[in-house]
Design an enzyme around this catalytic site. Structure first.
Site, PDB file in Angstrom:
ATOM      1  CE  LYS A  26      -3.843   0.258   2.415  1.00 49.19           C
ATOM      2  NZ  LYS A  26      -4.825   0.399   3.512  1.00 49.19           N
TER       3      LYS A  26
ATOM      4  CD  GLU B 224       8.536  -7.005   7.168  1.00 51.00           C
ATOM      5  OE1 GLU B 224       8.379  -7.286   8.367  1.00 51.00           O
ATOM      6  OE2 GLU B 224       8.031  -5.979   6.633  1.00 51.00           O
TER       7      GLU B 224
ATOM      8  N   GLY C 229      -5.457  -4.184   4.697  1.00 54.29           N
ATOM      9  CA  GLY C 229      -4.639  -5.193   4.031  1.00 54.29           C
ATOM     10  C   GLY C 229      -5.244  -6.583   4.075  1.00 54.29           C
ATOM     11  NE  ARG C 230      -7.495  -7.163  10.124  1.00 55.86           N
ATOM     12  CZ  ARG C 230      -7.003  -5.978  10.470  1.00 55.86           C
ATOM     13  NH1 ARG C 230      -5.858  -5.558   9.915  1.00 55.86           N
ATOM     14  NH2 ARG C 230      -7.611  -5.202  11.340  1.00 55.86           N
TER      15      ARG C 230
ATOM     16  CD  GLU D  47      -2.944  -7.466  10.796  1.00 57.10           C
ATOM     17  OE1 GLU D  47      -1.756  -7.842  10.888  1.00 57.10           O
ATOM     18  OE2 GLU D  47      -3.440  -7.027   9.741  1.00 57.10           O
TER      19      GLU D  47
ATOM     20  CG  HIS E  41      -4.302 -39.785  10.414  1.00 57.37           C
ATOM     21  ND1 HIS E  41      -4.409 -41.099  10.767  1.00 57.37           N
ATOM     22  CD2 HIS E  41      -5.276 -39.557   9.500  1.00 57.37           C
ATOM     23  CE1 HIS E  41      -5.399 -41.672  10.082  1.00 57.37           C
ATOM     24  NE2 HIS E  41      -5.941 -40.749   9.303  1.00 57.37           N
TER      25      HIS E  41
ATOM     26  CE  LYS F  95       4.588  -3.739   9.517  1.00 59.74           C
ATOM     27  NZ  LYS F  95       3.612  -3.125   8.574  1.00 59.74           N
TER      28      LYS F  95
END
Length: 545
Positions: A209, A215, A270-271, A356, A387, A507
């Protein structure tokens, strides 16, 4: 809000607390014995999704009280406010309008007096045109080779949504295109993602954005060096990079032609952005028609959530059940188990969406919560989970409500496979609910000493969400289902489900530590003793001996 009292002081909450004391020890066996038609009555269908919530530890009174709590918490007003474009993300003073991303052409959704739907469709049209040029080969790389590799570079919502959607819709993807994803700042992620790729045939989509995310931009610069190291011409950037961003200046500074920038808006979290331009890699992979079908699925559940009465509203029911177990039974997690291998990344996607959003410790008014907010979401595709960790759900000491997601028709019919898969979905929900009593275990001839070890107490709650088939439209419906369930929970808990200040703190601190790790001379450290010691140890041992 409909009531200014603190949540735990409201009559609806107190009524639920009293009701919980009456029902907490009632077994699901008893509830089904009392009502032979419970399986039909505690089920609801909407927008092509079927939700069986009969195996939850609830009665009609429970649900009535939960719906009362929703009304008392102003859920209807909050839904209307979101769809009207009001700034319900109060800490960032933003509207919350992911629903506008999938509104049909010609709709009207206003933000600050402007209908945003035309701008949304303008970007979708540009994405469609670009996707078609990649898919039909008319967009060529710098050397004239056809683009065959798509690498999406992002993190968080700019990665989890696209990678989940790509994996979920692989059945519909163009097999001639190789889609990969880079998110982790760990260099291994980039090396593995670009392994064996020809730079002349590779397109990078840089999704950020702000175009400043540490990162993402670290990986983007590495990608730039990777392309230029092979093609040795700055002009190659224009043919091998596009951007998804709101920051035109930073995009241009990076060297990407802003004509190849696809925008989205600050009212898209964002999510919640996988159906915006952040989904460009998805559209390239599956084609514009399938992408728009996914948007149609989103919109169908949006309209269901907006208009259906709470008693028949799938996201509302799911959200209220999460509150019921989280705040009254003390359940700290929710397990999500999709019985479709294509949905292997769906639980990871939900982790960001749910945790979040609702991992908050203060109310909208800034008061510290005196009750639990968002639970931990986790999961794995069935039947693999059976399992590994299902043992704990069946016989462990922790209460873990579970969501099972299943489809009536497979995408890859293969002998008896799908019948066996669905048999496991139904059987697991049945086993969790009813278990196996000591009497049943003894009747099997089990020695007395072994009986306690083989008993499964049951009374473990679960939902079964069933759809006809995993199509692009169905994927949109499933994502929207959980988005609006999260919204419902946040409304009850009176929290801002749309900010993420906790993410920002780490951050900021990382930006301070980076130069201390990289300094040529020993830096002056002013952290706590543990942080200082870790920095010194890393500096001492980072170079091979």
């Amino acid at each position: 809000m409909a009531d200014t009292l603190a949540l735990t002081q409201r009559p609806a909450w107190k009524a639920l607390s009293e009701h919980y004391r009456q029902i907490r020890d009632v077994h699901l066996r008893t509830l089904f014995d009392r009502d032979p038609h419970r399986g039909e009555r505690f089920a609801v269908e909407g927008a092509g999704l079927y939700l069986d919530y009969s195996k939850h530890r609830v009665t009609e009174d429970t649900m009535r009280l939960l719906f009362d709590l929703a009304r008392d918490s102003g859920l209807r007003e909050r839904i209307d406010a979101m769809f009207a474009g009001e700034r319900i993300n109060i800490t960032e003073n933003r509207a919350v309008l992911h629903v506008a991303l999938r509104a049909p052409r010609g709709s009207s959704i206003m933000v600050d007096g402007e209908n945003v739907v035309p701008a949304v469709h303008a970007v979708l049209d540009r994405m469609s045109d670009f996707s078609r040029r990649i898919r039909d080969g008319s967009w060529k790389g710098h050397t004239g080779k056809r683009i065959r590799n798509i690498v999406n570079v992002g993190i968080g919502g700019s990665d989890l949504g696209p990678v989940m959607a790509y994996e979920a819709l692989r059945h519909y993807a163009d097999p001639a295109l190789n889609c990969r994803f880079v998110s982790n700042v760990d260099g291994t992620d980039f090396v593995v993602a670009t392994s064996a790729l020809d730079p002349a045939e590779t397109l990078f989509i840089i999704s950020s954005k702000t175009f400043t995310t540490l990162e993402t931009m670290t990986n983007a610069r590495t990608a730039r060096e990777w392309i230029l190291g092979a093609l040795r011409d700055d002009n190659a950037i224009a043919k091998h990079f596009v951007a998804v961003s709101t920051n035109r200046a930073e995009v241009a500074k990076f060297g990407i032609d802003t004509r190849n920038m696809f925008e989205f808006w600050d009212w898209v979290g964002g999510r919640y952005s996988m159906d915006s331009a952040i989904g460009l890699s998805t559209m390239i992979a599956v084609g514009p028609e399938n992408f728009r079908a996914m948007l149609d699925g989103f919109h169908a559940v949006d309209e269901h959530f907006r208009t259906a009465p709470f008693e028949r509203n799938l996201p509302v029911i799911m959200g209220l059940l999460t509150v019921w177990y989280n705040d009254f039974f003390g359940a700290q997690t929710v397990g999500v188990f999709p019985y479709d291998q294509y949905l292997k990344r769906f639980p990871a996607y939900l982790q960001q969406l749910t945790m979040e959003s609702n991992g908050k410790h203060v109310t909208l008014q800034g008061r510290h919560l005196d009750y639990q907010s968002g639970p931990v979401f986790w999961g794995e595709p069935g039947t693999n989970g059976q399992h590994s960790f299902f043992q704990l759900i069946h016989q462990g000491t922790k209460l873990i409500p579970a969501d099972f997601i299943a489809f009536c028709r497979p995408l890859n019919p293969l002998g008896r496979h799908h019948d066996l898969l669905i048999a496991n979905v139904i059987a697991q929900a049945e086993a969790l609910a009813f278990g196996k009593t000591p009497e049943q275990v003894k009747a099997e001839g089990t020695p007395e000493w072994l009986v306690p070890h083989r008993v499964c107490e049951g009374n473990r709650p679960s939902s079964v969400i069933m759809a006809d088939q995993l199509t692009p439209e169905t994927l949109g419906k499933l994502v929207a289902l959980y988005e609006h369930s999260v919204f419902t929970q946040g409304c009850i808990w009176e929290i801002d489900s749309f900010d993420q200040w906790g993410v920002e703190l780490g951050k900021v601190l990382a930006l301070k530590i980076i130069p201390e790790l990289e300094a040529d001379t020993e830096p002056q450290l002013h952290h706590d003793s543990s942080t200082n010691a870790l920095i010194r140890r890393y500096r001492e041992r980072r170079k091979p001996s």
